[in-house]
Design a protein around this motif. Structure first.
Motif, mmCIF file in Angstrom:
data_model
loop_
_atom_site.group_PDB
_atom_site.id
_atom_site.type_symbol
_atom_site.label_atom_id
_atom_site.label_comp_id
_atom_site.label_asym_id
_atom_site.label_seq_id
_atom_site.Cartn_x
_atom_site.Cartn_y
_atom_site.Cartn_z
ATOM 1 N N THR A 17 0.967 -1.268 0.179
ATOM 2 C CA THR A 17 0.267 0.274 -0.227
ATOM 3 C C THR A 17 0.361 1.481 0.233
ATOM 4 O O THR A 17 0.598 2.318 -0.838
ATOM 5 C CB THR A 17 -0.303 0.235 1.531
ATOM 6 O OG1 THR A 17 -1.498 -0.954 1.507
ATOM 7 C CG2 THR A 17 -2.563 1.395 1.005
ATOM 8 N N LEU A 20 2.158 2.079 -3.155
ATOM 9 C CA LEU A 20 1.570 2.974 -4.413
ATOM 10 C C LEU A 20 0.980 3.608 -4.198
ATOM 11 O O LEU A 20 0.747 5.066 -5.432
ATOM 12 C CB LEU A 20 -0.332 1.514 -4.078
ATOM 13 C CG LEU A 20 -0.294 0.077 -4.304
ATOM 14 C CD1 LEU A 20 -1.124 0.358 -4.874
ATOM 15 C CD2 LEU A 20 0.077 0.365 -6.107
ATOM 16 N N LEU A 67 2.691 -7.549 -6.761
ATOM 17 C CA LEU A 67 1.395 -6.243 -6.923
ATOM 18 C C LEU A 67 1.620 -4.982 -7.327
ATOM 19 O O LEU A 67 0.588 -4.143 -7.339
ATOM 20 C CB LEU A 67 0.844 -6.460 -5.463
ATOM 21 C CG LEU A 67 0.096 -8.059 -4.727
ATOM 22 C CD1 LEU A 67 0.903 -8.355 -3.027
ATOM 23 C CD2 LEU A 67 -0.528 -8.142 -5.333
ATOM 24 N N ARG A 68 1.976 -4.038 -6.779
ATOM 25 C CA ARG A 68 2.460 -2.811 -7.069
ATOM 26 C C ARG A 68 2.536 -2.225 -8.376
ATOM 27 O O ARG A 68 1.470 -1.575 -9.080
ATOM 28 C CB ARG A 68 3.493 -1.928 -6.304
ATOM 29 C CG ARG A 68 3.860 -0.725 -6.116
ATOM 30 C CD ARG A 68 5.100 -0.367 -6.592
ATOM 31 N NE ARG A 68 6.054 0.168 -7.837
ATOM 32 C CZ ARG A 68 7.126 -0.253 -8.381
ATOM 33 N NH1 ARG A 68 8.262 -0.184 -6.436
ATOM 34 N NH2 ARG A 68 7.913 0.641 -9.018
ATOM 35 N N ILE A 71 -1.543 -3.430 -9.491
ATOM 36 C CA ILE A 71 -2.436 -2.209 -8.812
ATOM 37 C C ILE A 71 -2.166 -0.856 -10.176
ATOM 38 O O ILE A 71 -3.449 -0.373 -10.040
ATOM 39 C CB ILE A 71 -2.551 -1.973 -7.551
ATOM 40 C CG1 ILE A 71 -2.379 -4.103 -7.356
ATOM 41 C CG2 ILE A 71 -4.066 -1.602 -6.919
ATOM 42 C CD1 ILE A 71 -2.339 -3.576 -5.527
ATOM 43 N N SER A 72 -1.016 -0.804 -10.001
ATOM 44 C CA SER A 72 -0.789 0.746 -10.039
ATOM 45 C C SER A 72 -1.320 0.485 -11.550
ATOM 46 O O SER A 72 -1.978 1.963 -11.907
ATOM 47 C CB SER A 72 0.416 0.996 -9.901
ATOM 48 O OG SER A 72 1.528 0.633 -10.976
ATOM 49 N N ILE A 74 -3.955 -0.761 -13.036
ATOM 50 C CA ILE A 74 -5.347 -0.927 -13.085
ATOM 51 C C ILE A 74 -5.849 0.262 -13.410
ATOM 52 O O ILE A 74 -6.335 1.250 -13.788
ATOM 53 C CB ILE A 74 -5.795 -1.909 -12.153
ATOM 54 C CG1 ILE A 74 -5.497 -3.488 -12.116
ATOM 55 C CG2 ILE A 74 -7.725 -1.669 -12.114
ATOM 56 C CD1 ILE A 74 -5.864 -4.186 -11.451
ATOM 57 N N TYR A 75 -5.067 1.588 -12.268
ATOM 58 C CA TYR A 75 -6.122 2.380 -12.385
ATOM 59 C C TYR A 75 -5.350 3.948 -13.367
ATOM 60 O O TYR A 75 -5.490 4.596 -13.420
ATOM 61 C CB TYR A 75 -6.119 3.085 -10.734
ATOM 62 C CG TYR A 75 -4.768 3.172 -9.451
ATOM 63 C CD1 TYR A 75 -5.179 2.368 -8.916
ATOM 64 C CD2 TYR A 75 -3.667 3.822 -10.103
ATOM 65 C CE1 TYR A 75 -4.289 2.170 -7.460
ATOM 66 C CE2 TYR A 75 -3.026 3.659 -8.694
ATOM 67 C CZ TYR A 75 -3.069 3.087 -7.417
ATOM 68 O OH TYR A 75 -2.476 3.090 -6.854
#
Lengths: 175, 121
Positions: A17, A20, A67-68, A71-72, A74-75
């Motif tokens: 988190t 991110l 994961l970073r 996820i980053s 994705i947005y």
């Protein structure tokens, strides 16, 4: 045993988190700095990566970096951006562990960080070449390497000062 | 603060950067503009005629406008969030490549027809 596993999951989730949030902050920061260099970033999120490299084993670090990137992208970004940032992230993590384990006490976090930053750029450039099928992009690498000396130094220096304090707080020992 | 290994890494990286920089740039100083979209060749334009001018619009995920003039080319407009390709400016012999990564469009100047493939090999 079970307790330390739960603890690991929690700590790694917090670090993901944090990475991110820092990468969002990095985007804003890099837009604010008027350097005419496409894709220029200071790489503040690498503060987390470097911390992981210093205090955690390789598989856990790779997990957080993956994961970073996922996820980053994705947005903001998409598949192309995901592949490019993953190539840079994974190569820089491998490079940092390699240099840390080879040079051991002869290298500080600053050196590890600079080498990681340079390899981050190398990974990204190689992925861009692969995606666009344009080898010409390699000529962009020298300037990126020189810039990564500066950004890698900043991250390494901040890490050198900050990590021992964070490690005391979280009861972590250098790995 | 610095250890011996740090200095070695820094010097090694500077040497690497210099070596790549002075490496023979076979692609530079050419007179053929190649535009690729999604990794595939899209257009090939002869730049030897300095008076040739054309504006090319590419509509993909984003919109790019490429301007060909004075024997060179540049991205003049992009509606993607970062606009890195526009910041890249006009192509020159040293800086012979620019790309819009979100749109996967690239422009490069090469000297003859087969060399790009040979390098990509």
């Amino acid at each position: 045993m079970e307790k330390s596993k739960t603890r690991d999951i929690a700590v790694l989730a917090i670090l993901t988190t944090l990475a991110l949030v820092l990468s969002l902050f990095d985007n804003l920061l890099s837009l604010a700095i008027p350097i005419p260099l496409p894709g220029f970033k200071i790489g503040v999120a690498n503060l987390v990566t470097l911390f992981l490299v210093m205090y955690f084993p390789l598989p856990k670090t790779l997990c957080v970096v993956f994961l970073r990137c996922l996820i980053s992208s994705i947005y903001s970004g998409g598949v192309t951006v995901f592949l490019i940032s993953l190539a840079g992230g994974v190569l820089s993590v491998l490079a940092m562990y390699f240099i840390k384990n080879t040079l051991k006490d002869n290298v500080s976090q600053i050196g590890i960080s600079i080498f990681g930053a340079a390899c981050h750029n190398l990974g990204q450039v190689l992925m861009v070449i692969l995606l666009l099928m344009s080898p010409s992009y390699i000529f962009y690498l020298p300037i990126l390497i020189i810039v990564s000396l500066a950004t890698g130094f900043i991250i390494g220096f901040v890490g050198l000062k900050a990590y021992p304090r964070i490690a005391v707080f979280t009861k972590l020992a250098p790995h | 603060m610095f250890k011996r290994g740090d200095i070695i890494i820094i010097i090694a990286l500077i040497v690497c950067a210099a070596l790549i920089y002075i490496a023979p740039t076979s692609g530079s100083g050419g007179d053929t503009l190649v535009i690729t979209v999604d990794g595939k060749e899209y257009r090939r334009i002869d730049l030897s005629d300095k008076n040739y001018t054309e504006t090319i619009e590419i509509d993909g995920k984003y919109k790019n406008i490429i301007e060909v003039k004075d024997g060179s080319a540049s991205f003049v407009y992009a509606d993607c969030p970062d606009g890195d390709c526009v910041k890249s400016g006009v192509l020159s012999p040293r800086h012979n490549f620019a790309a819009c990564l979100p749109n996967r469009v690239s422009i490069s100047v090469i000297s003859d027809d087969h060399e790009l493939d040979a390098l990509a090999g």
